[in-house]
Motif scaffolding. Structure first.
Motif, PDB file in Angstrom:
ATOM      1  N   THR A  44       0.817  -1.212   0.000  1.00  0.00           N
ATOM      2  CA  THR A  44       0.000   0.000   0.000  1.00  0.00           C
ATOM      3  C   THR A  44       0.851   1.263   0.000  1.00  0.00           C
ATOM      4  O   THR A  44       0.495   2.252  -0.652  1.00  0.00           O
ATOM      5  CB  THR A  44      -0.926  -0.002   1.227  1.00  0.00           C
ATOM      6  N   LEU A  45       1.980   1.246   0.709  1.00  0.00           N
ATOM      7  CA  LEU A  45       2.784   2.454   0.903  1.00  0.00           C
ATOM      8  C   LEU A  45       4.012   2.527   0.011  1.00  0.00           C
ATOM      9  O   LEU A  45       4.670   3.570  -0.024  1.00  0.00           O
ATOM     10  CB  LEU A  45       3.221   2.550   2.372  1.00  0.00           C
ATOM     11  N   PHE A  88      -5.432  -2.901  -2.022  1.00  0.00           N
ATOM     12  CA  PHE A  88      -4.520  -3.660  -1.162  1.00  0.00           C
ATOM     13  C   PHE A  88      -4.757  -3.315   0.309  1.00  0.00           C
ATOM     14  O   PHE A  88      -4.801  -4.192   1.170  1.00  0.00           O
ATOM     15  CB  PHE A  88      -3.071  -3.352  -1.525  1.00  0.00           C
ATOM     16  N   GLY A  89      -4.916  -2.023   0.601  1.00  0.00           N
ATOM     17  CA  GLY A  89      -5.034  -1.585   1.989  1.00  0.00           C
ATOM     18  C   GLY A  89      -6.277  -2.084   2.689  1.00  0.00           C
ATOM     19  O   GLY A  89      -6.278  -2.257   3.916  1.00  0.00           O
ATOM     20  N   ALA A  90      -7.352  -2.338   1.921  1.00  0.00           N
ATOM     21  CA  ALA A  90      -8.606  -2.783   2.540  1.00  0.00           C
ATOM     22  C   ALA A  90      -8.468  -4.133   3.225  1.00  0.00           C
ATOM     23  O   ALA A  90      -9.290  -4.486   4.075  1.00  0.00           O
ATOM     24  CB  ALA A  90      -9.716  -2.839   1.489  1.00  0.00           C
ATOM     25  N   ALA A  91      -7.430  -4.896   2.881  1.00  0.00           N
ATOM     26  CA  ALA A  91      -7.235  -6.202   3.520  1.00  0.00           C
ATOM     27  C   ALA A  91      -7.004  -6.081   5.013  1.00  0.00           C
ATOM     28  O   ALA A  91      -7.210  -7.046   5.760  1.00  0.00           O
ATOM     29  CB  ALA A  91      -6.057  -6.928   2.866  1.00  0.00           C
ATOM     30  N   VAL A  92      -6.607  -4.892   5.468  1.00  0.00           N
ATOM     31  CA  VAL A  92      -6.339  -4.722   6.903  1.00  0.00           C
ATOM     32  C   VAL A  92      -7.609  -4.920   7.719  1.00  0.00           C
ATOM     33  O   VAL A  92      -7.551  -5.261   8.915  1.00  0.00           O
ATOM     34  CB  VAL A  92      -5.718  -3.329   7.154  1.00  0.00           C
ATOM     35  N   LEU A  93      -8.782  -4.721   7.111  1.00  0.00           N
ATOM     36  CA  LEU A  93     -10.042  -4.922   7.825  1.00  0.00           C
ATOM     37  C   LEU A  93     -10.248  -6.380   8.204  1.00  0.00           C
ATOM     38  O   LEU A  93     -11.011  -6.690   9.125  1.00  0.00           O
ATOM     39  CB  LEU A  93     -11.207  -4.432   6.967  1.00  0.00           C
ATOM     40  N   LEU A  94      -9.592  -7.288   7.500  1.00  0.00           N
ATOM     41  CA  LEU A  94      -9.618  -8.701   7.873  1.00  0.00           C
ATOM     42  C   LEU A  94      -8.402  -9.083   8.710  1.00  0.00           C
ATOM     43  O   LEU A  94      -8.471  -9.985   9.545  1.00  0.00           O
ATOM     44  CB  LEU A  94      -9.660  -9.569   6.617  1.00  0.00           C
ATOM     45  N   GLU A  95      -7.292  -8.412   8.476  1.00  0.00           N
ATOM     46  CA  GLU A  95      -6.054  -8.767   9.176  1.00  0.00           C
ATOM     47  C   GLU A  95      -6.102  -8.426  10.655  1.00  0.00           C
ATOM     48  O   GLU A  95      -5.552  -9.164  11.490  1.00  0.00           O
ATOM     49  CB  GLU A  95      -4.872  -8.063   8.503  1.00  0.00           C
TER      50      GLU A  95
END
Length: 628
Positions: free
Chosen positions: A260-261, A334-341
């Motif tokens: 993401t970054l 890519f960053g939206a995966a953090v909502l599951l992580e």
């Protein structure tokens, strides 16, 4: 000592015709919903809607593929590349080149058209959320608790302790592993939209050539293969199942952050590899942890639901990509995966360790506590089950071993070789029967109709439905593992022979597109009922506790490796053999798989892992005697 009768054991009430009618109507309704996704879409203007979404995603003449990822158009000469993983391999073929006029026209789209595309994407997103909610309700209905009839039982029988929350005690253990699978699927669906945006050349990374896009597509696969190979050597050292889940969550999060970054392409590629390390770790530990932590009577359903979580993740990835990348913001996908992580990380800290791994390390007291926490057993019942685990783990060498010693142990006894033949054999047949190749021709038909994104989500929902059907049947006394594998693989075989005949007899005009799609739908449904979820279930059950971790690592590596091999050789075989012979080859492999399952794979429904180990030991000894 006399036992005291009590009311604890339950049996299911007979299912009446009214209930069966309700079940049939519900199933038909959900199947109809999936058909609407593929054929009808959001409404009478659905083709316009999806065409606008395709433009927003960066596509003009090229359209998304059916499962797996939706790949980007290539700006230079056509050059296929592939991203393969866990039976959901993807192929990037026949991507259309875009001339400069088309690119400029897309980049200067008037604000009103961009707004329309965004609104269309929002409509699709809302519609698909309704579909996912309906499927979630359908899954809950499939796994609903049976209405109990009180029967006499005795103290000392397996009696789960009541939960104040009303939730099953195994839910945290299952959830953390299932989220790990969902994140794997999310990468397949989400990365496809990212690749489409990056393929336009209008991002901060600049124009990318086909080789660079290929590395972006397959970067996570590289990480997964590396993780699978490393875990063979690590085996059951000091890294327990809980620690491995925590490592998978950390690798997922680190990979997401880097992707993401990252300000440059090399760092994005590094993030893809790190995320892939999380995939390989999660796919290794998830079936192990679920199988070792949940009650044996629910093991089949819950391990199979892990496969449903992967497919659900793919659909979520498609939807996230359609909404978030509509404006070209690929990093948010890519960053939206953090909502599951984040929930995976939290659950990995609170979930109990695998009791069987603790027994293997000689920590029996901790194993009793973990078993009580994971299954809600009374202390007496937990102590008895741990004693049974100890008897099967007796003689296990808990000292650290090198890779050579670990491989020698895997093949060092008839029992281990028998289990390895069953587990790895199923994984190889699952991949070599050509599932990704079958979908390729369906992709071409959907693309020509302008239904790429629509068909991708529709097929994803259909796969999810059929996986839930398998979940429902895998512990049913009338079905079980072997029948689902046999019937599912037989259906795949017939579908492949039909495809082979269609292409062989199609003549210059080619086969009927409708018949090809019918064969593909039949193939996908049979695959998701049998090979898709049940292979990983058997892989988590058949290995002795002493070698289970390393053996599942071998199976995971065989999965990724054979998947890559099929993708690598597909174009070469298609060019030299033609479609008729190619699908005939896959049909013969599937037919061999039916014979293999019938001869080698035992029925494990209703057995504890220790009972399965004893059964395979007896089968191996019988085989050795028959050969002597």
């Amino acid at each position: 000592m006399d036992t005291v009768p009590m009311l604890s054991q339950t049996t299911a009430t007979p299912v009446g015709p009214r209930t069966r009618l309700l079940q049939a109507v519900t199933l038909c309704s959900v199947l109809l919903m999936a058909a609407v996704l593929v054929v009808g879409g959001v409404g009478s203007d659905s083709r316009i809607v999806f065409q606008r979404v395709s433009v927003a995603l960066g596509a003009t003449r090229a359209v998304p593929q059916v499962l797996p990822p939706l790949h980007p158009p290539i700006l230079k000469a056509e050059q296929p590349h592939r991203h393969s993983s866990d039976g959901l391999a993807s192929h990037q073929r026949d991507t259309a080149s875009l001339d400069q006029r088309e690119i400029e026209q897309r980049l200067v789209t008037p604000p009103s058209q961009s707004s329309d595309a965004g609104a269309s994407a929002s409509r699709i997103f809302a519609f698909e959320l309704v579909c996912i909610a309906s499927l979630s309700a359908f899954a809950g209905w499939l796994l609903r608790p049976k209405r109990p009839i009180a029967m006499a039982a005795t103290v000392g029988e397996k009696d789960p302790a009541p939960q104040a929350s009303g939730l099953p005690p195994w839910l945290p253990s299952f959830s953390v592993a299932a989220i790990g699978g969902c994140l794997f699927g999310y990468d397949i669906g989400g990365a496809s939209s990212v690749l489409r945006v990056l393929g336009s050349g209008a991002t901060d990374l600049g124009p990318l050539d086909p080789l660079q896009l290929g590395w972006l597509a397959s970067g996570s696969l590289v990480g997964a293969v590396v993780a699978s190979a490393l875990l063979i050597a690590l085996g059951d050292r000091q890294i327990g199942r809980k620690t491995e889940l925590q490592a998978a969550a950390a690798l997922y999060f680190a990979g997401t952050a880097i992707q993401t970054l990252a300000p440059s392409l090399p760092l994005v590629l590094a993030g893809r590899v790190v995320y892939g390390l999380g995939i390989g770790t999660a796919m290794h530990v998830a079936p192990l942890y679920i199988a070792e932590s949940v009650p044996s009577e629910q093991r089949g359903q819950l391990v199979s639901l892990k496969e449903a979580a992967i497919v659900a993740g793919i659909v979520l990835g498609y939807l996230s990509g359609a909404v978030l990348s509509a404006s070209g913001d690929w990093r948010s996908v890519f960053g939206a995966a953090v909502l599951l992580e984040l929930p995976m990380a939290a659950l990995s800290l609170t979930a109990p360790e695998s009791a069987r791994w603790l027994v293997l390390r000689g920590r029996t007291a901790d194993a009793e506590v973990a078993l009580t926490q994971a299954q809600g057993l009374s202390p007496e019942t937990a102590r008895a089950e741990v004693a049974a685990m100890q008897s099967m783990a007796a003689g296990a060498d808990t000292a650290d071993e090198g890779l050579g010693a670990k491989l020698a142990e895997l093949t060092g006894s008839p029992q281990n070789r028998k289990a390895l033949t069953i587990g790895v054999g199923l994984v190889l047949f699952q991949q070599l029967s050509g599932q990704p190749s079958v979908l390729y021709y369906a992709n071409r038909i959907f693309e020509s109709a302008g239904l790429g994104f629509q068909a991708a989500v529709g097929v994803g929902v259909f796969k999810l439905i059929m996986t839930l059907v398998s979940v429902r049947l895998v512990e049913d006394p009338r079905w079980g593992r072997r029948p689902l594998l046999l019937y599912g693989t037989a259906g795949m075989t017939l579908s492949l022979f039909a495809l082979s005949a269609l292409f062989a007899l199609g003549g210059a005009a080619g086969p009927s597109q409708g018949l090809v799609i019918a064969c593909v739908v039949a193939f996908v449904g049979c695959y998701q009922v049998g090979f898709g979820p049940v292979t990983w279930l058997i892989l988590s059950e058949v290995f002795p506790l002493k070698i289970r971790s390393a053996a599942v690592s071998v199976g995971t590596l065989a999965n990724f490796g054979s998947n890559f091999l099929v993708a690598l050789l597909f174009d070469l075989e298609r060019a030299n053999l033609g479609e008729g012979l190619l699908f005939g080859q896959f049909a013969l492999i599937a037919l061999a798989a039916v014979a293999f399952i019938n001869a080698q794979v035992p029925e494990t429904r209703g057995l504890t892992l220790e009972e399965i180990e004893a059964q395979i030991m007896g089968d191996a000894e019988a085989d050795a005697e028959s050969q002597s």
